[in-house]
Design an enzyme around this catalytic site. Structure first.
Site, short mmCIF file in Angstrom:
data_model
loop_
_atom_site.label_atom_id
_atom_site.label_comp_id
_atom_site.label_asym_id
_atom_site.label_seq_id
_atom_site.Cartn_x
_atom_site.Cartn_y
_atom_site.Cartn_z
N CYS A 1 0.86 -1.18 0.00
CA CYS A 1 0.00 0.00 0.00
C CYS A 1 0.90 1.23 0.00
CB CYS A 1 -0.87 0.04 1.26
SG CYS A 1 -1.97 -1.37 1.43
N GLY B 1 -1.12 1.09 -4.86
CA GLY B 1 -2.42 0.51 -4.54
C GLY B 1 -3.51 1.20 -5.32
N ASN C 1 1.19 0.33 5.96
CA ASN C 1 1.61 -0.46 4.80
C ASN C 1 2.29 -1.69 5.37
OD1 ASN C 1 2.72 -1.45 2.41
ND2 ASN C 1 4.43 -0.02 2.45
N GLY C 2 1.77 -2.87 5.04
CA GLY C 2 2.41 -4.08 5.57
C GLY C 2 1.45 -5.24 5.62
N TYR D 1 10.40 -4.24 -8.30
CA TYR D 1 9.10 -4.01 -8.93
C TYR D 1 8.32 -2.81 -8.40
CZ TYR D 1 4.24 -4.69 -10.31
OH TYR D 1 2.97 -4.49 -10.79
N ASP E 1 10.51 -7.66 -15.13
CA ASP E 1 11.04 -7.45 -13.78
C ASP E 1 11.02 -8.74 -12.98
OD1 ASP E 1 8.27 -7.38 -12.41
OD2 ASP E 1 8.12 -5.80 -13.90
#
Ligand code: SF4
Length: 491
Positions: A2, A28, A100-101, A259, A368
């Site tokens: 995110c 996201g 984020n996680g 990426y 990638d």
């Protein structure tokens, strides 16, 4: 994965948070939200792109000089507005939070918070676990009339999160009438950068974000990355305090460099763009070692993440770099679209081969990474359909054969092509004439060789199975995979 941003400023923050979310959109595309704070929270969340959720009317309601924004990309949970972040609780004070996680022990903690504290948490919104652990400790300290200063109470509450939560999390939070709280898990798996600028009245404005791309546009200077295990508290009147509470081996996600992150980002003192150039150089060396006599006519990136690696590889091999696959800029990144069907369908809408560049040529495509294999297979087919004599496929990332439990949608072994097939079997499946993958040591070297950083070895668990957080053994991996399959089955 995110995108998260928080700003505490001398002026209203809503429009700057909106701008930041546009810069974080690539992290996201499922949902987004903004919560600002004056003497109450003001919230707007929705499903879809940032530009489609916010308008002049709803933005005008987002008052206050402090706020948090989030772009959502679900690795767990649903695709509903209800699961969008930031979220908030009224007890104590009023605390809003976004992260984020990905948490490894979400299920256990959700159960425990209900059994011991009577708190019902929505199982699909894992930031609720962090929010309620943090808020629970802060409330305990508040109700005991704890005499330590507020920063100490914040530290004890964040420590509660660090002690209990296993996984990866970069968190931005704000507390009504108090200020902003920011922390990053003790391994520093997910990125979080801080920027500072001086306001007209001479006081400091602060911004925290997953990536710093927007800082320049908003007039912020990158100051530092939030350290692993660090908590930062900035009070409403601008008093800045920070402390490293718990630090383990620094293990930022290597896949950010492969990426996810924008090429213009510098994460944890490593340039994403430069690391991708180095990935291309090491791939060229690998190719020359393995196939010294096989030189393609052109090298084409599978746009756009692999552009930098492809240009470096072309340069090293002395082969013409070509943008022979045109990317429609108005189609979302396929990897983060929910569901296999839309992912498959969108590749052809997203990429159009340029016939003059491809016809009768030996084409080397640089991608990638190869996760499920569907995208690569489609790309190889498209290039063949447009008349390529031969197609070589090169992956800038080693085979991905383990799930990610730290915030990237690399879900279960059954879906990962490298978990179920040998390199030769993958080559056959995607119908390439030759296929090579980056060596893991070369990838790590590409990320860590330069830059004034202190990364010894990044997280590469999805490539080597060395999970650093959450004690993930075979049994636990199986349980987590089953739980993911179950979650997706009921969505
Ligand atoms: Fe990144 Fe892979 Fe580690 Fe997940 S497992 S954090 S994708 S390197």
């Amino acid at each position: 994965m995110c995108g998260v941003v928080g700003i505490i400023s001398q002026n209203p923050v809503a429009s700057e948070i909106y701008d930041s979310l546009i810069y974080l959109q690539h992290r996201g595309q499922d949902a987004a939200g903004i919560v600002t704070c004056s003497n109450q929270f003001h919230t707007k969340k929705g499903v879809g792109y940032v530009r489609d959720i916010f308008d002049e009317i709803n933005m005008s309601r987002l008052n206050g000089n402090i706020g948090i924004g989030h772009t959502r990309y679900p690795t767990s949970g649903s695709y509903n507005k209800e699961d969008a972040q930031p979220i908030w609780t009224g007890v104590p004070y009023g605390i809003a939070m976004a992260h984020n996680g990905n948490l490894v022990n979400k299920k256990e903690l959700t159960k425990e918070l209900y059994q011991k504290g009577g708190r019902f948490l929505n199982p699909s919104i894992e930031i609720e676990v962090i929010l309620h652990l943090f808020a629970g400790k802060l409330e305990e300290l508040r109700s005991k009339n704890n005499s330590t200063n507020f920063f100490n109470q914040i530290c004890q509450s964040v420590n509660e999160v660090f002690e209990r939560v296993e996984g990866a999390y970069s968190v931005i939070s704000m507390i009504i009438s108090k200020g902003m709280v920011v922390f990053r898990d003790p391994h520093g798996i997910r990125p979080l950068t801080k920027g500072v600028r001086t306001a007209e009245n001479g006081k400091k404005d602060y911004i925290f974000a997953s990536e710093p791309a927007v800082f320049y546009a908003l007039g912020y200077k990158i100051e530092k990355d939030v350290a692993p295990g660090e908590v930062i508290y900035i009070s409403e009147d601008g008093n800045y305090q920070s402390k490293i509470l718990k630090s383990k081996k620094f293990k930022p996600c290597i896949f950010e460099y492969v990426y996810f992150a924008r090429p213009d980002a510098t994460l944890d003192d490593v340039s994403v763009y430069r690391s991708r150039l180095r990935m291309g150089k090491s791939l060229a060396k690998l190719w020359k070692d393995r196939y010294p006599d096989l030189i393609p006519d052109i090298i084409i990136p599978a746009p756009a993440t692999s552009n930098s690696a492809a240009s470096a590889m072309a340069n090293e091999l002395g082969v013409r770099y070509s943008e022979g696959l045109y990317k429609n800029p108005f189609i979302g990144r396929t990897f983060i679209m929910p569901g296999q069907k839309s992912r498959k369908k969108s590749i052809r809408y997203k990429l159009v081969p340029i016939s003059y560049e491809i016809k009768n040529k030996i084409v080397m495509i640089i991608d990638d990474s190869i996760v499920r294999g569907n995208t690569s297979k489609e790309i190889v087919k498209m290039v063949r359909d447009f008349g390529a004599k031969k197609v070589y496929l090169v992956s800038a990332c080693p085979p991905i054969n383990h799930p990610c439990f730290y915030g990237v949608d690399i879900p279960t072994r059954s879906e990962l092509i490298a978990s179920n097939k040998t390199v030769e079997e993958i080559r056959k499946y995607i119908n390439a004439d030759l296929l090579i993958f980056q060596e893991l040591d070369d990838l790590i070297d590409s990320v860590t060789r330069r830059g004034n950083h202190n990364i010894e070895k990044p997280c590469s668990a999805c490539m080597d199975g060395n999970y650093i957080a959450g004690n993930i053994n075979q049994q636990r991996m199986l349980e987590l995979e089953q739980s993911r399959n179950h979650e997706r089955a009921i969505l």
